[in-house]
Scaffold this motif. Sequence first.
Motif, PDB file in Angstrom:
ATOM      1  N   GLY A  49       7.577  38.105 -20.283  1.00  0.00           N
ATOM      2  CA  GLY A  49       6.717  39.378 -19.591  1.00  0.00           C
ATOM      3  C   GLY A  49       6.310  38.884 -18.395  1.00  0.00           C
ATOM      4  N   ARG A  50       5.420  39.793 -17.767  1.00  0.00           N
ATOM      5  CA  ARG A  50       4.603  39.536 -16.431  1.00  0.00           C
ATOM      6  C   ARG A  50       3.675  38.532 -16.418  1.00  0.00           C
ATOM      7  NH1 ARG A  50       3.432  45.265 -13.989  1.00  0.00           N
ATOM      8  NH2 ARG A  50       2.750  45.735 -15.855  1.00  0.00           N
ATOM      9  N   SER A  51       2.569  38.769 -17.444  1.00  0.00           N
ATOM     10  CA  SER A  51       1.537  38.232 -17.757  1.00  0.00           C
ATOM     11  C   SER A  51       1.640  37.142 -18.700  1.00  0.00           C
ATOM     12  CB  SER A  51       0.541  39.062 -17.757  1.00  0.00           C
ATOM     13  OG  SER A  51      -0.863  38.350 -17.988  1.00  0.00           O
ATOM     14  N   LYS A  52       1.199  35.567 -18.187  1.00  0.00           N
ATOM     15  CA  LYS A  52       1.366  34.496 -18.983  1.00  0.00           C
ATOM     16  C   LYS A  52      -0.026  34.734 -20.180  1.00  0.00           C
ATOM     17  CE  LYS A  52       1.346  29.657 -19.622  1.00  0.00           C
ATOM     18  NZ  LYS A  52       1.233  28.545 -18.812  1.00  0.00           N
ATOM     19  N   ASP A  80       9.759  39.268 -14.694  1.00  0.00           N
ATOM     20  CA  ASP A  80       9.106  40.606 -14.182  1.00  0.00           C
ATOM     21  C   ASP A  80      10.512  41.436 -14.092  1.00  0.00           C
ATOM     22  OD1 ASP A  80       8.085  42.798 -12.956  1.00  0.00           O
ATOM     23  OD2 ASP A  80       6.673  41.549 -11.790  1.00  0.00           O
ATOM     24  N   VAL A  81      10.355  42.878 -14.527  1.00  0.00           N
ATOM     25  CA  VAL A  81      11.655  43.554 -14.140  1.00  0.00           C
ATOM     26  C   VAL A  81      11.538  43.857 -12.488  1.00  0.00           C
ATOM     27  CG1 VAL A  81      10.366  45.846 -14.390  1.00  0.00           C
ATOM     28  CG2 VAL A  81      12.488  45.773 -15.268  1.00  0.00           C
ATOM     29  N   LYS A  82      10.767  43.779 -11.985  1.00  0.00           N
ATOM     30  CA  LYS A  82      10.775  44.039 -10.458  1.00  0.00           C
ATOM     31  C   LYS A  82      11.561  42.703  -9.793  1.00  0.00           C
ATOM     32  CE  LYS A  82       7.343  47.736 -10.600  1.00  0.00           C
ATOM     33  NZ  LYS A  82       6.238  48.311  -9.817  1.00  0.00           N
ATOM     34  N   GLU A  83      11.684  41.642 -10.282  1.00  0.00           N
ATOM     35  CA  GLU A  83      11.973  40.526  -9.627  1.00  0.00           C
ATOM     36  C   GLU A  83      13.479  39.907 -10.418  1.00  0.00           C
ATOM     37  OE1 GLU A  83       8.819  37.636 -10.269  1.00  0.00           O
ATOM     38  OE2 GLU A  83       7.497  38.859  -8.898  1.00  0.00           O
ATOM     39  N   PRO A  84      14.548  40.228  -9.724  1.00  0.00           N
ATOM     40  CA  PRO A  84      15.955  40.038 -10.339  1.00  0.00           C
ATOM     41  C   PRO A  84      15.990  38.522 -10.622  1.00  0.00           C
ATOM     42  CG  PRO A  84      15.905  41.699  -8.570  1.00  0.00           C
ATOM     43  CD  PRO A  84      14.541  41.231  -8.576  1.00  0.00           C
TER      44      PRO A  84
END
Length: 415
Positions: A49-52, A80-84
């Motif tokens: 996920g985005r946040s460790k 992050d879904v916004k970072e391919p």
Amino acid sequence: MASVETSSSRPYHIIIFGASGFTGQYVVEEVARTVSEGPSGTLRWAVAGRSKAKLEKVLEQAAGALSKPELRTVDIIVSDVKEPDSLAAMCKQAVIVLNCVGPYRFYGEPVVKACVENGAHCLDISGEPQFLEGMQLNYHSEAAKKGVYIVGSCGFDSIPADMGVLYTRDQFRGTLTAVESFLTASAGPEGASIHDGTWQSAIYGVADGASLRSLRRKFKYQPLPVWISHSLILQQYAVPFMGTDPSVVKRTQRFLAEEQQESPVQYGAYAGVGGVGNIIKMLVAGMMFMLLIKFNFGRNLLIKYPEFFSFGFFTKAGPTKSQDSSFQFAFYGEGYTEGKDPSQGKPDGKIRTLVQGPEAGYVATPIAMVQAALTILNEPNALPRTGGVYTPGAAFGKTTLIDRLHKHGIQFSVK
């Protein structure tokens, strides 16, 4: 048969993406409970996920809830879904990605794309027909070439309904032609509620109905056989079920007819609404919903105040474990018994089956999702012969998924 990687070539059998979200945290607990059911009795898994920091908190909570201190050392992947690039890096490490990040119409496609490109199977719990059918249209061919299985709706939406229809068909002695399902839910002393992520998906889905109709025209489907049937349900307080189940079940039946030359089953879905008081609430809520959804400010109001506009049925907090609710699907089927010609006369046989299970959101959905993943890992030879984008019924119709679900509290039976 598509190649399904299950063992040594990738670090993890399963990566839970969105593990710190509402559903993701319960999927973490369910995976932790079932590690002995992985290939050769083990399961290598990680959370992502985005946040460790949030992922660490989820693992800490799971360790306490399950009395498993070893969960604190489960590997964490920041993605992050916004970072391919981060998605690609995650997918390269997994045999299967369990995608718990919604609404899927906004965040689902990058994950599917990354999984297909990097050879990871992907399961989601989407209840959004436009997303599900769009992924089939856009990625089925490439997934088939790569030997990747993308299976949507692997939660309460829509494994109980889709597998329930197949179970009913398999239990009927003859040719089953039509099934109608009737969904009821029982609430514990604290009542029952659904997380507002489902509410948001409904808002966007209804508002964008024209796009779904346009998408379906692109498939250029040929009509399926239509059987003569009548309503099989005689419940006094029932309304057509507005969820994704009808869409998913019909896609499964089309797959069975076109790919396996099996006789398709017509399907209708209904939901119980309780007494007259609930019907009045439903009518008022429905009128407000359909009025507000036409305007941008109205949709914003619906999203901001789900509890008010749904009379408490949808909440931002979602269900809690103390609610102790459950669900039941009753399937009413009819068809032609053994030895009867389906092209002659009316159906002469009936069957009733049940699918019963615990609370839909935090219990049944994680069970269904995790057991679907374990089925892919343990029964690759029972999957469709090529990869692709599938419904649960199309992917798991020849597997033991129903038996697996039964052992974990989602029970199938004939009445």
